[in-house]
Design a protein around this motif. Structure first.
Motif, short mmCIF file in Angstrom:
data_model
loop_
_atom_site.label_atom_id
_atom_site.label_comp_id
_atom_site.label_asym_id
_atom_site.label_seq_id
_atom_site.Cartn_x
_atom_site.Cartn_y
_atom_site.Cartn_z
N VAL A 225 0.87 -1.18 0.00
CA VAL A 225 0.00 0.00 0.00
C VAL A 225 0.90 1.23 0.00
CG1 VAL A 225 -1.96 -1.10 1.12
CG2 VAL A 225 -0.16 -0.09 2.52
N GLY A 226 0.40 2.33 -0.57
CA GLY A 226 1.22 3.53 -0.64
C GLY A 226 0.38 4.78 -0.72
N ALA A 227 1.05 5.91 -0.52
CA ALA A 227 0.41 7.21 -0.60
C ALA A 227 1.38 8.19 -1.24
CB ALA A 227 -0.01 7.70 0.78
N TRP A 254 -2.65 4.19 -3.19
CA TRP A 254 -2.59 3.02 -4.05
C TRP A 254 -2.68 1.73 -3.23
CZ3 TRP A 254 0.54 7.26 -4.89
CH2 TRP A 254 0.48 7.86 -6.14
N ALA A 255 -3.34 0.74 -3.80
CA ALA A 255 -3.25 -0.65 -3.34
C ALA A 255 -2.63 -1.44 -4.48
CB ALA A 255 -4.64 -1.20 -3.00
N ARG A 256 -1.55 -2.15 -4.20
CA ARG A 256 -0.72 -2.70 -5.27
C ARG A 256 -0.37 -4.17 -5.01
NH1 ARG A 256 5.25 -0.77 -5.14
NH2 ARG A 256 5.26 -2.55 -3.72
N MET A 257 -0.19 -4.91 -6.11
CA MET A 257 0.27 -6.30 -6.04
C MET A 257 1.33 -6.51 -7.12
SD MET A 257 0.25 -9.36 -4.74
CE MET A 257 -1.25 -9.49 -3.75
N LYS A 258 2.44 -7.15 -6.72
CA LYS A 258 3.49 -7.50 -7.68
C LYS A 258 3.69 -9.01 -7.68
CE LYS A 258 6.45 -3.38 -7.76
NZ LYS A 258 7.85 -2.89 -7.51
N LEU A 259 3.98 -9.53 -8.87
CA LEU A 259 4.35 -10.93 -9.04
C LEU A 259 5.77 -10.96 -9.59
CD1 LEU A 259 3.40 -13.94 -9.01
CD2 LEU A 259 2.72 -13.62 -11.38
N VAL A 273 0.21 -4.69 -10.77
CA VAL A 273 -1.18 -4.23 -10.88
C VAL A 273 -1.45 -3.35 -9.67
CG1 VAL A 273 -3.61 -4.87 -10.99
CG2 VAL A 273 -1.90 -6.30 -12.10
N ALA A 274 -1.96 -2.15 -9.91
CA ALA A 274 -2.23 -1.21 -8.82
C ALA A 274 -3.52 -0.45 -9.10
CB ALA A 274 -1.07 -0.24 -8.63
#
Length: 308
Positions: A225-227, A254-259, A273-274
């Motif tokens: 998560v970020g701002a 932002w709510a984010r996911m990385k693979l 994907v965010a």
């Protein structure tokens, strides 16, 4: 547990001359050390070597035999160095549980240590009764757990900004400071669109908190998560418009996911994907919409990441 292992080593030392052995896991990265429970592995290896009659010392202390584990793309490389020769074995990862992996490593290190065991010199003659000698201090024996350095990852990627039915290109640069499995990350992005009547540029910057989870030896998931803020600038092509250009600044989250897929120890490919939440923007002219974005923006992309 360290005190118990030290006591066992001292018992063997008082019974017979013992060969000193050190076991070093410092070549492993902090992430691999935590993933494979390095503390437990060091304890099991030390206990196995003490049962074999060796004196276990820290990696910083002088030792007759030195054991070392290092990372390879397939798993672990085990090296044993003695006074006259060296031998090595490999352990492949992902074939069983963590307990089975620890057992295999301990067995191989024990076999390698016995193969390199040097011949001990005969013990010195006992002092005469008329010349009593005081107790001989024994060298400190124990298992030292080496501190682990944190990791710094740099990634550069290209993707898309989805704002309803329209899509804009997106360039993203990020740097991540690892704190074990957790991490602090700074991201900077650039996106926009150019048309006959309007040109738009959006620059984003944000700070993220993420957690890196290993699904397998090479595959990792990283939610976060970020701002931050998004700087929106626009330029109208029409010369008769009084306000042809402008800038807007919007706070964003932002709510984010990385693979992540690791090719080597230092190189990985990432899919990102965010979902970003920010202030909506719309540009219209003569009743028609030239460009618009709602309060939610989907970001997708791929990047290349390497460890510094």
């Amino acid at each position: 547990m360290t005190a118990l292992l030290s006591a066992l080593s001292l018992v063997f030392l008082t019974q017979a001359p013992a060969v000193s052995v050190s076991f070093d896991l410092r070549p492993l990265s902090h992430q691999d050390y935590r993933r494979w429970e390095g503390v437990e592995l060091e304890r099991k290896v030390a206990l196995r070597l003490i049962q074999e009659g060796f004196a276990v010392v820290s990696p910083e202390s002088p030792a007759q035999l030195r054991l070392r584990a290092s990372r390879t793309p397939e798993g672990l490389r085990l090296d044993a160095a003695g006074p006259r020769q060296r031998i090595a074995q490999h352990v492949r990862m992902g074939r069983g549980s963590l307990a089975e992996l620890h057992l295999e490593i301990a067995q191989k290190l024990s076999e390698m240590t016995r193969a390199l065991k040097p011949e001990l010199e005969p013990p010195p003659p006992e002092p005469r009764a008329a010349e009593p000698a005081g107790p001989v201090p024994q060298p400190p024996v124990g298992v030292v757990f080496a501190p682990r350095s944190s990791e710094l990852d740099l990634s550069l990627g290209l993707g898309s900004l989805w704002r309803g039915p329209a899509v804009d290109p997106h360039l993203l640069l990020s740097i991540r400071q690892g704190l074990g499995a957790f991490g602090l990350e700074a991201e900077a992005g650039l996106g926009g669109a150019r048309g006959a009547e309007l040109s738009v540029l959006e620059v984003q910057g944000g700070a993220f908190f993420s957690y890196r989870l290993s699904a397998s030896e090479r595959l990792q998931l990283e939610p976060g998560v970020g701002a931050g803020v998004v700087l929106h600038t626009y330029q109208l092509a029409a010369s008769w418009v009084s306000a042809r250009s402008g800038t807007q600044v919007s706070p964003a989250g932002w709510a984010r996911m990385k693979l992540r897929w690791r090719f080597t120890e230092r190189l990985a490919a990432e899919l990102r994907v965010a979902l970003g939440l920010l202030r909506p923007v719309s540009h219209a002219s003569e009743g028609g919409t030239l460009w618009s974005r709602g309060g939610a923006r989907l970001e997708t992309g791929a990047s290349l990441s390497w460890w510094l």
